[in-house]
Scaffold this active site. Sequence first.
Site, short mmCIF file in Angstrom:
data_model
loop_
_atom_site.label_atom_id
_atom_site.label_comp_id
_atom_site.label_asym_id
_atom_site.label_seq_id
_atom_site.Cartn_x
_atom_site.Cartn_y
_atom_site.Cartn_z
N ASP A 1 0.82 -1.23 0.00
CA ASP A 1 0.00 0.00 0.00
C ASP A 1 0.85 1.27 0.00
O ASP A 1 0.60 2.19 -0.77
CB ASP A 1 -1.06 0.00 1.12
CG ASP A 1 -0.51 -0.10 2.53
OD1 ASP A 1 0.70 -0.34 2.71
OD2 ASP A 1 -1.31 0.05 3.48
N ALA B 1 -2.89 -8.35 16.81
CA ALA B 1 -3.02 -9.63 16.12
C ALA B 1 -3.03 -9.44 14.61
O ALA B 1 -3.30 -10.37 13.86
CB ALA B 1 -4.28 -10.34 16.58
N ASP C 1 -5.43 -0.25 5.83
CA ASP C 1 -6.23 -0.66 6.99
C ASP C 1 -7.43 0.26 7.16
O ASP C 1 -8.57 -0.18 7.32
CB ASP C 1 -5.39 -0.62 8.27
CG ASP C 1 -4.22 -1.57 8.19
OD1 ASP C 1 -4.16 -2.36 7.23
OD2 ASP C 1 -3.35 -1.51 9.07
#
Length: 382
Positions: free
Chosen positions: A34, A119, A168
């Site tokens: 990205d 995570a 994200d």
Amino acid sequence: MKEIIRKSFLKKFKSTPKLFKSPGRINLIGEHTDYNDGFVLPASIDKAIYFAIAPNNLDKFRFFAFDLSEYFETEISEIQPAKVEWVNFLLGVIAQFVKENKQVPGFDCVFGGDVPLGAGMSSSAAIECGLAFAINNIFDFNFPKLDLVKFSQKAEHEYAGVQCGIMDQFAVMFGKQSQVIKLDCRSLEYEYFPFKMENHLLVLVNTGVKHSLASSEYNKRREQCEAAVNLLRKYDPKITSLRDVTLHLLEKHESEFDPVTYKRCNYVVKENRRLQYACEALANDDFNLFGQYMYGSHKGLKKKYEVSCKELDNLVKIAKKTKGVLGARMMGGGFGGCTINLVERKHVDLFEKSIKKSYKTPAGEEPEIYRVVIEDGTSLIV
Ligand code: GLA
């Protein structure tokens, strides 16, 4: 969960809040592409952070992090980076509204949910996007969603100190039920692809290793990519990112690179190509082929980009040996977090069993396993 958050708000602040939901994300393929202006293939999932929020008619922002049972408040005139990590995700977002000349009035906020921290499911983006969306809504600021994505990304850069790309926050905000997003991180054009779950499931396995190394190593990778662009620009001034670099050009100038930087670039250029092929495979319902690209991605991340760790490699190795697993790889920034596995639905039970038998977290426990459901992105509940 949303009821718990609402009740906690009522108890703490004694007014009626609005409720918002902001999910975590997965990424099928296209890792560390990205911030190189490349492509990614993420989706928002059924694990989320919930926000209860209401104006408080005070000159204060008051936050309660339900999961941590921690409280923080600040004067509205004193927005600046704090020492506590979760506070920075929030203040960083408010700071962006202020930069856009919006006066954000005082408010109270309780948030919490079930996106596991560290995570690789982007709990931080879920928090940033959730707050950006909520502020925009309750104070009628009317910024388009793409602006909120950029505010959230800047919060990460300026307050959390991670020079992240846009994947994200984009995935969290623009996610859509049952669809993955093919995002061009340069033009920000995007396309939804249905991800058919009749015969296949995406399963995440948590290594139990929190990616603490991630931010410093992450920023380092970004610098290495930029250094390579500067080197290659001598030969073609039109090159502004690794997106513009072909394998041919890269290979031609290999001797001018230090070997580490060369490996990094080689991975990024190939990963972009892999993603394009993988999308074609998905469009043809060829899950076997798609899975092969996932394994290819992991190999590159491990050997060339060097952002994996022994626990992630171990999980991928076990997956590869297990019947019904078509593909597996580390997901997100790396150095811990989860693997994402493409598994035939009829073999998912067997897969989970074999993972639990063969892998223990560093704390000696069975790993957490999540069957992914793709759900809508950040939204108002009530
Ligand atoms: C983190 C960053 C993203 C992206 C991934 C790697 O999740 O926040 O912008 O770079 O790592 O693909």
